[in-house]
Design an enzyme around this catalytic site. Structure first.
Site, PDB file in Angstrom:
ATOM      1  N   LYS A 163       0.692  -0.766  -0.002  1.00 34.17           N
ATOM      2  CA  LYS A 163      -0.008  -0.153   0.141  1.00 34.17           C
ATOM      3  C   LYS A 163       0.711   1.243   0.317  1.00 34.17           C
ATOM      4  O   LYS A 163       2.157   1.313   0.920  1.00 34.17           O
ATOM      5  CB  LYS A 163      -0.852  -0.002   0.923  1.00 34.17           C
ATOM      6  CG  LYS A 163      -2.151  -1.279   1.343  1.00 34.17           C
ATOM      7  CD  LYS A 163      -3.113  -0.793   0.281  1.00 34.17           C
ATOM      8  CE  LYS A 163      -4.185  -2.097   0.269  1.00 34.17           C
ATOM      9  NZ  LYS A 163      -5.642  -1.779  -0.418  1.00 34.17           N
ATOM     10  N   ASP A 188      -0.493  -0.623  -4.416  1.00 36.68           N
ATOM     11  CA  ASP A 188      -2.176  -0.090  -4.558  1.00 36.68           C
ATOM     12  C   ASP A 188      -2.189   1.413  -3.722  1.00 36.68           C
ATOM     13  O   ASP A 188      -1.951   1.906  -2.640  1.00 36.68           O
ATOM     14  CB  ASP A 188      -2.775  -0.342  -3.732  1.00 36.68           C
ATOM     15  CG  ASP A 188      -4.595  -0.519  -3.882  1.00 36.68           C
ATOM     16  OD1 ASP A 188      -4.998   0.338  -4.289  1.00 36.68           O
ATOM     17  OD2 ASP A 188      -5.373  -1.767  -3.313  1.00 36.68           O
ATOM     18  N   LYS A 262     -13.663  -7.255  -7.670  1.00 32.91           N
ATOM     19  CA  LYS A 262     -14.193  -8.516  -5.844  1.00 32.91           C
ATOM     20  C   LYS A 262     -15.587  -7.964  -6.450  1.00 32.91           C
ATOM     21  O   LYS A 262     -16.556  -7.497  -7.003  1.00 32.91           O
ATOM     22  CB  LYS A 262     -13.563  -6.757  -5.454  1.00 32.91           C
ATOM     23  CG  LYS A 262     -12.452  -6.727  -4.451  1.00 32.91           C
ATOM     24  CD  LYS A 262     -11.820  -5.513  -4.188  1.00 32.91           C
ATOM     25  CE  LYS A 262     -10.738  -5.338  -3.687  1.00 32.91           C
ATOM     26  NZ  LYS A 262     -10.074  -3.993  -2.885  1.00 32.91           N
TER      27      LYS A 262
END
Ligand code: OSB
Ligand code: MG
Length: 368
Positions: A163, A188, A262
């Site tokens: 991240k 991300d 997702k």
């Protein structure tokens, strides 16, 4: 199939290690589970919403409300020809995809049980083993992050996602590449940047990342298309893609080269297959994202990842990375090659343990 009874439960489970993104830190998960009883069979579904409306507008609380006041009353006691027909019934409600997905997905599991085949096969899955990566959150120090990366690489995971956010990006990627020059790496940002950061974002290209995920606005594709023209690192969209049409438009305007799929974000298995098909027809790779799921949600992610368009390692990893004790039997394990075997048992492939679910339940409501 006729839906006889639906049960909503909220469970609370502490994460083994906190998970931090550009929008905040999670230490304990509050997860809403749905149990559907139809024709003597049972299916469990998981709402993948977060505790706060930071990743998306949905939260565990809004999902409970939408399921209780709308979705469950609309479907209970009625006869349905397919899970997709139930998904279509939910269309008048705008958004709230994660609430919808939990209920629709449970029906897919019931149908798989009725037919005596694995869920993965019922939805058209072909892979028997899926490649796995891990998503590693922002840590208290870069040293700690490097240690975690080393641990996951030696466990066999095929790619590492970290991240990033302003202040935890170029400096961190520099240190990672100095120590791990050859690993498959990606970042991300969960929408932590804007086009005003263009010159800064161009520096990401030095790290030959597999992709950068959702660098710009959570609901944007236009600026992402602008950015993709300026950087060589492929952009992967997560938050911005909520249905097959979103995927089609994003690919059409070259806002991304890869899509993180997702199940909850797109509203369940019917929609997920449509997103998958749109991407596959356009040669756009997809991979399965994660939402810090319990074993129930994780089992669905594994089944979905068996679809042939899932050509890149997903954020689908072992139960023990998240939970001291998962709520399914057996828990999800990963091979030393960084893969998960897709269960060939009929239904979901993992058995939710009522005994363990009972232990972590903090709220329950029964309908029907
Ligand atoms: O953006 O992919 C994301 C977790 C919560 C919310 C958003 C995201 C994530 C992850 C974790 O990256 C993936 C996982 O390990 O479940
Ligand atoms: Mg993401």
């Amino acid at each position: 199939m006729k839906i006889d009874r639906v049960e909503l439960r909220e469970i609370q489970m502490p994460l083994v290690h906190f998970f931090e993104t550009s929008f905040g830190r999670t230490t304990t998960r509050r997860i809403v589970l749905v149990r559907v009883d139809a024709e003597g069979l049972q299916g469990w579904g998981e709402v993948t919403a977060g505790e706060q409306p930071f990743y998306s507008h949905e939260t565990s609380e809004t999902a409970w409300y939408v399921l209780r006041d709308f979705l469950i009353p609309w479907v209970i006691g009625k006869q349905w020809t397919s899970p997709s027909q139930v998904g279509a019934r939910f269309r008048p409600i705008r958004g709230h995809n994660m609430a919808k997905a939990a209920l629709e997905n449970a029906l897919w599991v019931i149908e798989a049980q009725q037919r005596g085949i694995p869920l993965a096969k019922l939805i058209g899955g072909t892979l028997e083993e899926i490649p796995c990566g891990v998503s590693i959150g922002i840590q208290d120090s870069v040293e700690e992050l490097l240690e975690r990366i080393a641990r996951e690489v030696s466990a066999g995971y095929q790619r590492i996602k970290v991240k990033v956010k302003p202040g935890w990006d170029i400096n961190v990627l520099d240190r990672i590449r100095a120590e791990f020059p050859r690993i498959a790496l990606m970042a991300d940002a969960n929408s932590a940047y804007t086009l005003a950061d263009l010159e800064h974002l161009k520096q990401f290209d030095r790290f030959y990342l597999m992709m950068v995920e959702q660098p710009l606005g959570w609901d944007d594709i236009i600026d992402h298309a602008r950015l993709q023209k300026e950087i060589s690192t492929p952009i992967c969209l997560d938050e911005s893609i909520r249905c097959a049409d979103d995927a089609r438009k994003a690919i059409e305007i070259s806002a991304c080269k890869i899509i993180n799929l997702k199940l909850g974000r797109v509203g369940g298995l019917t929609s997920a297959r449509q997103v998958h098909d749109v991407c596959r027809a356009r040669n756009t790779p997809v991979w399965c994202g994660g939402m810090l799921e319990s074993g129930v949600g994780r089992a669905y992610n594994i089944a979905m990842s068996a679809l042939p368009g899932f050509t890149l390692p997903g954020d689908v990893s072992a139960s023990r990375r998240y939970w001291a004790e998962d709520i399914i039997d057996h828990e999800v394990t990963v091979t030393p090659q960084g893969t998960i075997h897709v269960s060939q048992a009929p239904g979901l492939g993992y058995e939710p343990s009522l005994e363990r679910i009972e232990k972590v339940t903090v709220r329950k409501e029964v309908f029907g």
